[in-house]
Design a protein around this motif. Structure first.
Motif, PDB file in Angstrom:
ATOM      1  N   VAL A  86       0.970  -1.205  -0.083  1.00 15.60           N
ATOM      2  CA  VAL A  86      -0.068   0.081  -0.019  1.00 15.60           C
ATOM      3  C   VAL A  86       1.041   1.402   0.162  1.00 15.60           C
ATOM      4  O   VAL A  86       1.626   1.507   0.872  1.00 15.60           O
ATOM      5  CB  VAL A  86      -0.836  -0.046   1.119  1.00 15.60           C
ATOM      6  CG1 VAL A  86      -1.926   1.297   1.138  1.00 15.60           C
ATOM      7  CG2 VAL A  86      -1.764  -1.342   1.259  1.00 15.60           C
ATOM      8  N   ILE A  87       0.592   2.106  -0.968  1.00 11.35           N
ATOM      9  CA  ILE A  87       1.566   3.113  -1.235  1.00 11.35           C
ATOM     10  C   ILE A  87       0.714   4.635  -0.922  1.00 11.35           C
ATOM     11  O   ILE A  87      -0.392   4.823  -1.565  1.00 11.35           O
ATOM     12  CB  ILE A  87       2.279   3.206  -2.394  1.00 11.35           C
ATOM     13  CG1 ILE A  87       2.904   2.264  -2.685  1.00 11.35           C
ATOM     14  CG2 ILE A  87       3.072   4.472  -2.536  1.00 11.35           C
ATOM     15  CD1 ILE A  87       4.032   1.949  -3.945  1.00 11.35           C
ATOM     16  N   ALA A  88       1.231   5.595  -0.174  1.00  5.84           N
ATOM     17  CA  ALA A  88       0.711   6.653   0.320  1.00  5.84           C
ATOM     18  C   ALA A  88       1.862   7.855   0.153  1.00  5.84           C
ATOM     19  O   ALA A  88       3.052   7.505   0.350  1.00  5.84           O
ATOM     20  CB  ALA A  88       0.140   6.659   1.494  1.00  5.84           C
ATOM     21  N   PRO A  89       1.328   8.965   0.156  1.00  8.40           N
ATOM     22  CA  PRO A  89       2.309  10.314   0.287  1.00  8.40           C
ATOM     23  C   PRO A  89       3.075  10.046   1.494  1.00  8.40           C
ATOM     24  O   PRO A  89       2.559   9.860   2.502  1.00  8.40           O
ATOM     25  CB  PRO A  89       1.566  11.364   0.024  1.00  8.40           C
ATOM     26  CG  PRO A  89       0.165  11.196   0.301  1.00  8.40           C
ATOM     27  CD  PRO A  89       0.014   9.694   0.199  1.00  8.40           C
ATOM     28  N   HIS A  90       4.306  10.785   1.653  1.00  7.85           N
ATOM     29  CA  HIS A  90       5.152  10.797   2.804  1.00  7.85           C
ATOM     30  C   HIS A  90       4.273  11.590   4.196  1.00  7.85           C
ATOM     31  O   HIS A  90       4.575  11.137   5.289  1.00  7.85           O
ATOM     32  CB  HIS A  90       6.482  11.390   2.502  1.00  7.85           C
ATOM     33  CG  HIS A  90       6.580  12.831   2.433  1.00  7.85           C
ATOM     34  ND1 HIS A  90       6.642  13.716   3.446  1.00  7.85           N
ATOM     35  CD2 HIS A  90       6.277  13.677   1.459  1.00  7.85           C
ATOM     36  CE1 HIS A  90       6.485  14.916   3.007  1.00  7.85           C
ATOM     37  NE2 HIS A  90       6.279  14.845   1.671  1.00  7.85           N
ATOM     38  N   ASN A  91       3.394  12.399   3.850  1.00  7.62           N
ATOM     39  CA  ASN A  91       2.881  13.306   4.787  1.00  7.62           C
ATOM     40  C   ASN A  91       1.483  12.594   5.026  1.00  7.62           C
ATOM     41  O   ASN A  91       0.840  13.236   5.694  1.00  7.62           O
ATOM     42  CB  ASN A  91       2.662  14.668   4.369  1.00  7.62           C
ATOM     43  CG  ASN A  91       2.207  15.051   3.108  1.00  7.62           C
ATOM     44  OD1 ASN A  91       1.730  14.064   2.482  1.00  7.62           O
ATOM     45  ND2 ASN A  91       2.047  16.049   2.683  1.00  7.62           N
ATOM     46  N   HIS A  92       1.202  11.461   4.591  1.00  8.75           N
ATOM     47  CA  HIS A  92      -0.211  10.888   4.869  1.00  8.75           C
ATOM     48  C   HIS A  92      -0.203  10.573   6.515  1.00  8.75           C
ATOM     49  O   HIS A  92       0.562  10.171   7.020  1.00  8.75           O
ATOM     50  CB  HIS A  92      -0.450   9.545   4.122  1.00  8.75           C
ATOM     51  CG  HIS A  92      -1.752   9.194   4.134  1.00  8.75           C
ATOM     52  ND1 HIS A  92      -2.214   8.401   4.892  1.00  8.75           N
ATOM     53  CD2 HIS A  92      -2.605   9.215   3.157  1.00  8.75           C
ATOM     54  CE1 HIS A  92      -3.562   8.045   4.734  1.00  8.75           C
ATOM     55  NE2 HIS A  92      -3.933   8.545   3.476  1.00  8.75           N
ATOM     56  N   PRO A  93      -1.520  11.018   6.923  1.00  3.17           N
ATOM     57  CA  PRO A  93      -1.495  10.671   8.239  1.00  3.17           C
ATOM     58  C   PRO A  93      -1.495   9.341   8.999  1.00  3.17           C
ATOM     59  O   PRO A  93      -1.058   8.860   9.883  1.00  3.17           O
ATOM     60  CB  PRO A  93      -3.189  11.224   8.763  1.00  3.17           C
ATOM     61  CG  PRO A  93      -3.659  11.674   7.542  1.00  3.17           C
ATOM     62  CD  PRO A  93      -2.624  11.649   6.413  1.00  3.17           C
ATOM     63  N   ALA A 149       0.117  10.935  -8.975  1.00  2.00           N
ATOM     64  CA  ALA A 149      -1.198  11.237  -8.352  1.00  2.00           C
ATOM     65  C   ALA A 149      -1.341  10.966  -6.879  1.00  2.00           C
ATOM     66  O   ALA A 149      -1.865  11.922  -6.157  1.00  2.00           O
ATOM     67  CB  ALA A 149      -2.144  10.217  -9.039  1.00  2.00           C
ATOM     68  N   ILE A 150      -0.715   9.943  -6.275  1.00  2.00           N
ATOM     69  CA  ILE A 150      -0.490   9.774  -5.023  1.00  2.00           C
ATOM     70  C   ILE A 150       0.331  11.046  -4.483  1.00  2.00           C
ATOM     71  O   ILE A 150      -0.061  11.819  -3.437  1.00  2.00           O
ATOM     72  CB  ILE A 150       0.316   8.725  -4.695  1.00  2.00           C
ATOM     73  CG1 ILE A 150      -0.479   7.239  -4.888  1.00  2.00           C
ATOM     74  CG2 ILE A 150       0.462   8.555  -3.002  1.00  2.00           C
ATOM     75  CD1 ILE A 150       0.112   6.026  -4.841  1.00  2.00           C
ATOM     76  N   VAL A 151       1.347  11.380  -5.053  1.00  2.00           N
ATOM     77  CA  VAL A 151       2.037  12.627  -4.351  1.00  2.00           C
ATOM     78  C   VAL A 151       1.156  13.929  -4.586  1.00  2.00           C
ATOM     79  O   VAL A 151       1.366  14.836  -3.675  1.00  2.00           O
ATOM     80  CB  VAL A 151       3.281  12.843  -5.541  1.00  2.00           C
ATOM     81  CG1 VAL A 151       3.885  14.168  -4.881  1.00  2.00           C
ATOM     82  CG2 VAL A 151       4.455  11.657  -5.128  1.00  2.00           C
ATOM     83  N   GLY A 171      11.896   8.853  -0.067  1.00  2.00           N
ATOM     84  CA  GLY A 171      11.361   9.961  -1.152  1.00  2.00           C
ATOM     85  C   GLY A 171       9.868  10.143  -0.828  1.00  2.00           C
ATOM     86  O   GLY A 171       9.625  10.230   0.353  1.00  2.00           O
ATOM     87  N   PRO A 172       9.153  10.652  -1.776  1.00  2.00           N
ATOM     88  CA  PRO A 172       8.060  11.218  -1.603  1.00  2.00           C
ATOM     89  C   PRO A 172       6.921  10.169  -1.209  1.00  2.00           C
ATOM     90  O   PRO A 172       5.812  10.803  -0.941  1.00  2.00           O
ATOM     91  CB  PRO A 172       7.618  12.134  -2.827  1.00  2.00           C
ATOM     92  CG  PRO A 172       8.597  11.137  -3.850  1.00  2.00           C
ATOM     93  CD  PRO A 172       9.669  10.846  -3.049  1.00  2.00           C
ATOM     94  N   LEU A 173       7.240   9.139  -1.211  1.00  2.00           N
ATOM     95  CA  LEU A 173       6.027   8.098  -1.101  1.00  2.00           C
ATOM     96  C   LEU A 173       6.568   7.177   0.053  1.00  2.00           C
ATOM     97  O   LEU A 173       7.639   7.053   0.363  1.00  2.00           O
ATOM     98  CB  LEU A 173       5.954   7.108  -2.313  1.00  2.00           C
ATOM     99  CG  LEU A 173       5.563   8.038  -3.555  1.00  2.00           C
ATOM    100  CD1 LEU A 173       5.672   7.203  -4.774  1.00  2.00           C
ATOM    101  CD2 LEU A 173       3.963   8.496  -3.322  1.00  2.00           C
ATOM    102  N   ARG A 174       5.562   6.632   0.888  1.00  2.00           N
ATOM    103  CA  ARG A 174       5.839   5.591   1.840  1.00  2.00           C
ATOM    104  C   ARG A 174       4.783   4.466   1.651  1.00  2.00           C
ATOM    105  O   ARG A 174       4.009   4.399   0.985  1.00  2.00           O
ATOM    106  CB  ARG A 174       5.317   6.272   3.331  1.00  2.00           C
ATOM    107  CG  ARG A 174       6.066   7.476   3.562  1.00  2.00           C
ATOM    108  CD  ARG A 174       7.317   7.033   4.225  1.00  2.00           C
ATOM    109  NE  ARG A 174       8.229   8.220   4.733  1.00  2.00           N
ATOM    110  CZ  ARG A 174       8.942   8.966   3.793  1.00  2.00           C
ATOM    111  NH1 ARG A 174       8.944   8.768   2.622  1.00  2.00           N
ATOM    112  NH2 ARG A 174       9.484  10.164   4.362  1.00  2.00           N
ATOM    113  N   ILE A 175       5.481   3.213   2.395  1.00  2.00           N
ATOM    114  CA  ILE A 175       4.589   2.040   2.407  1.00  2.00           C
ATOM    115  C   ILE A 175       3.856   2.111   3.484  1.00  2.00           C
ATOM    116  O   ILE A 175       4.340   2.294   4.670  1.00  2.00           O
ATOM    117  CB  ILE A 175       5.427   0.759   2.173  1.00  2.00           C
ATOM    118  CG1 ILE A 175       6.330   1.014   0.856  1.00  2.00           C
ATOM    119  CG2 ILE A 175       4.672  -0.446   2.581  1.00  2.00           C
ATOM    120  CD1 ILE A 175       7.203  -0.299   0.769  1.00  2.00           C
ATOM    121  N   LEU A 176       2.482   1.992   3.463  1.00  2.00           N
ATOM    122  CA  LEU A 176       1.536   1.784   4.865  1.00  2.00           C
ATOM    123  C   LEU A 176       1.618   0.409   5.281  1.00  2.00           C
ATOM    124  O   LEU A 176       1.589  -0.590   4.555  1.00  2.00           O
ATOM    125  CB  LEU A 176       0.359   2.333   4.620  1.00  2.00           C
ATOM    126  CG  LEU A 176      -0.109   3.751   4.106  1.00  2.00           C
ATOM    127  CD1 LEU A 176      -1.522   4.028   3.761  1.00  2.00           C
ATOM    128  CD2 LEU A 176       0.825   4.687   4.939  1.00  2.00           C
TER     129      LEU A 176
END
Ligand code: PGA
Length: 219
Positions: A86-93, A149-151, A171-176
């Motif tokens: 699952v991939i989300a932006p780095h600043n996702h809650p 789009a995620i970023v 980088g700009p993406l994180r794995i949840l």
């Protein structure tokens, strides 16, 4: 043959790989070409369904994809693991949370790959098996466009971990960290069952099986 012994293999190699495998196969081609400069490579990158169509028409020497089709006569070598995450932006809650529930994932706007994508097929069967319904807000036919789009804050997605190969998880993406993930897929190397591989294709198949794991580890 003598040419083989001298490392002078010549000819064309036609490869077709899914859009998840494009994140490491081209890298593998570098050392292969160095070893066999006489081999000219044609690489097709497309989704699972289009790859299976190409396989049925016998357009390429070797194919790399996940979830091999049951209805075709094929030769099959299991290759590397290809976990879906699952991939989300780095600043996702949710980026700092542990063990996020599937129900919580279902509340997020979700960006889904196109019909015909093996990634989508795996996500849909995972959801069916676990009784989750995703909040699909967008459909995009490209891993790279989904990353952008995620970023851009449009949602989260489930993609191959290899889509992060170059930028990594800082980088700009994180794995949840979502329960039940990663979805443990694997790639297979395929070719039509009735086909006698060319020397060139056979050489590349052996190279992939020998060197693939080491190069993929660096990705
Ligand atoms: P795809 O790739 O989503 O581009 O079809 C899936 C796979 O690697 O098999």
């Amino acid at each position: 043959t003598l040419a083989d012994l001298k490392g002078l293999k010549q000819g064309n190699l036609r490869l077709a790989v899914t859009t998840t495998a494009k994140y490491f196969v081209p890298r593998l081609l570098g050392p292969f070409r160095q070893r066999y400069p006489g081999i000219k490579i044609f690489l097709k990158v497309t989704n699972r369904r289009r790859l299976i169509d190409r396989l049925a028409e016998n357009l390429d020497d070797l194919y790399i994809l996940g979830q091999p089709p049951a209805h075709l006569d094929i030769s099959l070598c299991p290759f590397l693991e290809n976990p879906l995450v699952v991939i989300a932006p780095h600043n996702h809650p949710l980026a700092k949370e542990k063990n996020i529930s599937l129900q919580r994932l279902g509340e997020e706007p979700f960006i889904m790959r196109e019909a015909g994508s093996g990634t989508r097929m795996a996500v849909e069967s995972f959801c069916a098996k676990n009784g989750v319904s995703l909040n699909v807000e967008m459909e995009i036919g490209s891993n790279e466009a989904i990353k952008q789009a995620i970023v851009g804050g449009l949602g989260v997605s489930v993609l191959s971990r290899y889509v992060l190969a170059l930028e990594g998880i800082n980088g700009p993406l994180r794995i949840l960290d979502v329960e039940g993930f990663p979805i443990p897929l694997r790639w297979y190397i395929l070719y039509p069952g009735s086909k006698q591989l060319s020397i060139v294709a056979q050489t590349f198949l052996e190279y992939l099986l020998d060197e693939g794991p080491r190069i993929a580890d660096q990705a």
